[in-house]
Design a protein around this motif. Structure first.
Motif, mmCIF file in Angstrom:
data_model
loop_
_atom_site.group_PDB
_atom_site.id
_atom_site.type_symbol
_atom_site.label_atom_id
_atom_site.label_comp_id
_atom_site.label_asym_id
_atom_site.label_seq_id
_atom_site.Cartn_x
_atom_site.Cartn_y
_atom_site.Cartn_z
ATOM 1 N N ARG A 1 -5.193 17.342 12.523
ATOM 2 C CA ARG A 1 -5.340 17.602 13.963
ATOM 3 C C ARG A 1 -4.141 18.392 14.491
ATOM 4 N NH1 ARG A 1 -6.713 11.915 16.405
ATOM 5 N NH2 ARG A 1 -6.292 12.991 18.356
ATOM 6 N N ASP B 1 -5.313 12.636 8.816
ATOM 7 C CA ASP B 1 -6.096 13.051 9.993
ATOM 8 C C ASP B 1 -5.181 13.639 11.067
ATOM 9 O OD1 ASP B 1 -8.451 12.268 8.864
ATOM 10 O OD2 ASP B 1 -8.616 10.374 9.986
ATOM 11 N N LEU B 2 -4.058 12.964 11.305
ATOM 12 C CA LEU B 2 -3.131 13.448 12.320
ATOM 13 C C LEU B 2 -2.538 14.798 11.921
ATOM 14 C CD1 LEU B 2 -1.249 10.166 13.343
ATOM 15 C CD2 LEU B 2 -2.852 11.495 14.731
ATOM 16 N N SER C 1 -4.696 7.872 5.286
ATOM 17 C CA SER C 1 -5.867 8.560 5.832
ATOM 18 C C SER C 1 -5.602 8.979 7.264
ATOM 19 C CB SER C 1 -7.072 7.624 5.746
ATOM 20 O OG SER C 1 -8.177 8.192 6.382
ATOM 21 N N ARG C 2 -5.053 8.077 8.041
ATOM 22 C CA ARG C 2 -4.768 8.376 9.442
ATOM 23 C C ARG C 2 -3.713 9.471 9.562
ATOM 24 N NH1 ARG C 2 -5.333 5.068 14.633
ATOM 25 N NH2 ARG C 2 -4.393 6.608 15.973
ATOM 26 N N ARG D 1 -5.291 3.262 4.694
ATOM 27 C CA ARG D 1 -5.661 3.591 6.077
ATOM 28 C C ARG D 1 -4.564 4.435 6.728
ATOM 29 N NH1 ARG D 1 -7.287 -1.854 6.234
ATOM 30 N NH2 ARG D 1 -5.408 -2.392 7.413
ATOM 31 N N TYR D 2 -3.303 4.042 6.471
ATOM 32 C CA TYR D 2 -2.190 4.805 7.042
ATOM 33 C C TYR D 2 -2.189 6.231 6.515
ATOM 34 C CZ TYR D 2 2.624 6.328 7.725
ATOM 35 O OH TYR D 2 3.727 7.052 8.060
#
Length: 152
Positions: free
Chosen positions: A126, A122-123, A118-119, A115-116
């Motif tokens: 972005r 994503d960050l 992936s996040r 999850r980290y």
């Protein structure tokens, strides 16, 4: 003559009688000593029998005491063995629980890492998109500045 012979015989018989009486007295003394010796031996035998009986009782008591001690030691050993087995089972159960918990923690850690990541991705995406937008806006601002400069 016959009387003389009879007198001699009587004297001889009296001597024999005295001798036999003396022997009887000696025999009676020997018999008395032997009876006294037998009596003493019987007394010692009775005393030794009593000692043997007392020792036999002591031996039986010692054997019984040793049996009790052996039984108590055996019971303590069995009790300790049971306690050790129980503790071993508890420790095995605790180890199993700890292994399960550790496995769950590993899975949770891996899930959290995924999850980290992936996040984080994503960050980053972005951020890259923001930077791209920012560059575009700066370029537009530059364009506007140059346009205004050209106009004026």
């Amino acid at each position: 003559e016959e009387k003389k012979q009879l007198t001699l015989k009587v004297e001889e018989l009296e001597r024999k009688l005295e001798s036999t009486s003396a022997q009887n007295i000696e025999f009676l003394q020997v018999i008395a000593k032997r009876e006294e010796s037998i009596h003493q031996c019987q007394l010692r035998l009775e005393e030794k029998s009593r000692e043997c009986s007392a020792l036999a009782r002591q031996l039986e008591m010692a054997i019984e005491d040793a049996r009790r001690q052996v039984e108590q030691a055996r019971e303590r050993a069995v009790s300790r063995e049971r306690a050790a087995q129980s503790k071993m089972l508890d420790l095995e159960t605790q180890l199993s629980r700890n292994k399960t918990e550790l496995s769950q923690l590993h899975r949770s850690k891996e899930d959290a890492e995924r999850r980290y990541e992936s996040r984080l991705q994503d960050l980053r995406d972005r951020l890259e998109q923001s930077e791209s937008t920012n560059r575009s806006m700066q370029n537009y601002v530059q364009f506007l500045k140059s346009s205004y400069d050209n106009v004026f």
